[in-house]
Design a protein around this motif. Structure first.
Motif, PDB file in Angstrom:
ATOM      1  N   ALA A 101     -10.024  -6.432   0.275  1.00 26.59           N
ATOM      2  CA  ALA A 101      -9.080  -5.944  -0.728  1.00 26.59           C
ATOM      3  C   ALA A 101      -9.300  -4.482  -1.070  1.00 26.59           C
ATOM      4  O   ALA A 101      -8.352  -3.776  -1.372  1.00 26.59           O
ATOM      5  N   THR A 102     -10.534  -4.029  -1.010  1.00 26.90           N
ATOM      6  CA  THR A 102     -10.802  -2.617  -1.270  1.00 26.90           C
ATOM      7  C   THR A 102     -12.194  -2.263  -0.790  1.00 26.90           C
ATOM      8  O   THR A 102     -13.086  -3.104  -0.784  1.00 26.90           O
ATOM      9  N   TRP A 137      -5.016  -3.403   3.124  1.00 30.21           N
ATOM     10  CA  TRP A 137      -3.879  -2.540   2.833  1.00 30.21           C
ATOM     11  C   TRP A 137      -4.396  -1.165   2.461  1.00 30.21           C
ATOM     12  O   TRP A 137      -5.309  -1.037   1.634  1.00 30.21           O
ATOM     13  N   VAL A 138      -3.832  -0.123   3.049  1.00 27.96           N
ATOM     14  CA  VAL A 138      -4.276   1.245   2.815  1.00 27.96           C
ATOM     15  C   VAL A 138      -3.047   2.119   2.589  1.00 27.96           C
ATOM     16  O   VAL A 138      -2.034   1.973   3.287  1.00 27.96           O
ATOM     17  N   VAL A 160       4.472  -2.978   6.228  1.00 32.55           N
ATOM     18  CA  VAL A 160       4.310  -2.020   5.135  1.00 32.55           C
ATOM     19  C   VAL A 160       4.784  -2.664   3.839  1.00 32.55           C
ATOM     20  O   VAL A 160       5.552  -3.631   3.855  1.00 32.55           O
ATOM     21  N   ARG A 161       4.299  -2.125   2.740  1.00 36.90           N
ATOM     22  CA  ARG A 161       4.777  -2.549   1.417  1.00 36.90           C
ATOM     23  C   ARG A 161       4.788  -1.326   0.516  1.00 36.90           C
ATOM     24  O   ARG A 161       4.095  -0.345   0.767  1.00 36.90           O
ATOM     25  N   VAL A 173       0.213   0.572   4.337  1.00 38.62           N
ATOM     26  CA  VAL A 173       0.303  -0.072   5.636  1.00 38.62           C
ATOM     27  C   VAL A 173      -0.773  -1.135   5.705  1.00 38.62           C
ATOM     28  O   VAL A 173      -1.854  -0.982   5.124  1.00 38.62           O
ATOM     29  N   ARG A 174      -0.448  -2.222   6.398  1.00 41.95           N
ATOM     30  CA  ARG A 174      -1.441  -3.283   6.578  1.00 41.95           C
ATOM     31  C   ARG A 174      -2.181  -3.039   7.881  1.00 41.95           C
ATOM     32  O   ARG A 174      -1.564  -2.846   8.933  1.00 41.95           O
ATOM     33  N   LEU A 175      -3.487  -3.046   7.798  1.00 45.09           N
ATOM     34  CA  LEU A 175      -4.348  -2.896   8.969  1.00 45.09           C
ATOM     35  C   LEU A 175      -4.942  -4.251   9.295  1.00 45.09           C
ATOM     36  O   LEU A 175      -5.146  -5.082   8.414  1.00 45.09           O
TER      37      LEU A 175
END
Length: 185
Positions: A101-102, A137-138, A160-161, A173-175
């Motif tokens: 998550a982070t 997500w980044v 993407v979101r 963007v989702r990695l």
């Protein structure tokens, strides 16, 4: 250099994690998030991190250097809404996908391998939970984080979101990548 390590967070770590998040967001993400989101973070972060540390499905990790806490990471099973495609379809491996998550390292402690150790520890923890793929997500404009994940072999998967911070809209963007991450050096 004092000894660097990663360990699972304990409730007493919540204030320091909140401090690191606020310092890092103010340094690296102020233009992306806006003052309103940062002000809200000041009042809610410590309680949110205490709740995250206590949450049974996730693990919060802290990176230390000597006696200093220098960064943190949170990982756990990927919720369906996080792993689903843009159309809402779940991939076959949804149940075997973990979410990072982070990952944040306080800027003054950067470039010392703490982010890599955090990612490695989180990936190992997810593998113990029978996960074999990870997502994160980044912010699309966060070139440092995108480069960090690319060095670990993670790539954008095309999803993407857009998040609304109240002042700005933040595109992420989702990695995705494998969890068999090895530390180098």
């Amino acid at each position: 250099m004092p000894e660097a390590a990663v360990r699972a967070a304990v409730p007493e770590d919540a204030p320091e994690i909140a401090r690191i998040q606020l310092v890092t967001w103010r340094t690296a993400y102020a233009d992306l998030l806006g003052e309103q989101a940062l002000a809200e973070l000041e009042t809610t972060a410590e309680q949110q991190w205490a709740e995250a540390i206590a949450h049974p499905a996730t693990t919060v990790y802290v990176a230390t250097e000597g006696v200093h806490t220098v960064g943190f990471c949170v990982a756990g099973p990927a919720p369906e809404e996080e792993v689903a495609s843009a159309s809402g379809e779940l991939p076959e491996d949804a149940g075997r996908t973990g979410l990072i998550a982070t990952i944040l390292v306080e800027p003054r402690w950067g470039r010392r391998g703490h982010g890599g150790r955090l990612l490695h520890s989180a990936a190992q923890g997810l593998r113990r939970q029978q996960k074999d793929r990870g997502i994160s997500w980044v912010a699309e404009s966060d070139s440092a984080s995108l480069s960090f994940f690319r060095r670990a072999g993670w790539r954008p998967d095309g999803t993407v979101r857009t998040l609304d911070t109240g002042e700005r809209r933040l595109r992420e963007v989702r990695l995705t990548g494998q969890l068999d991450i090895e530390l180098v050096g």
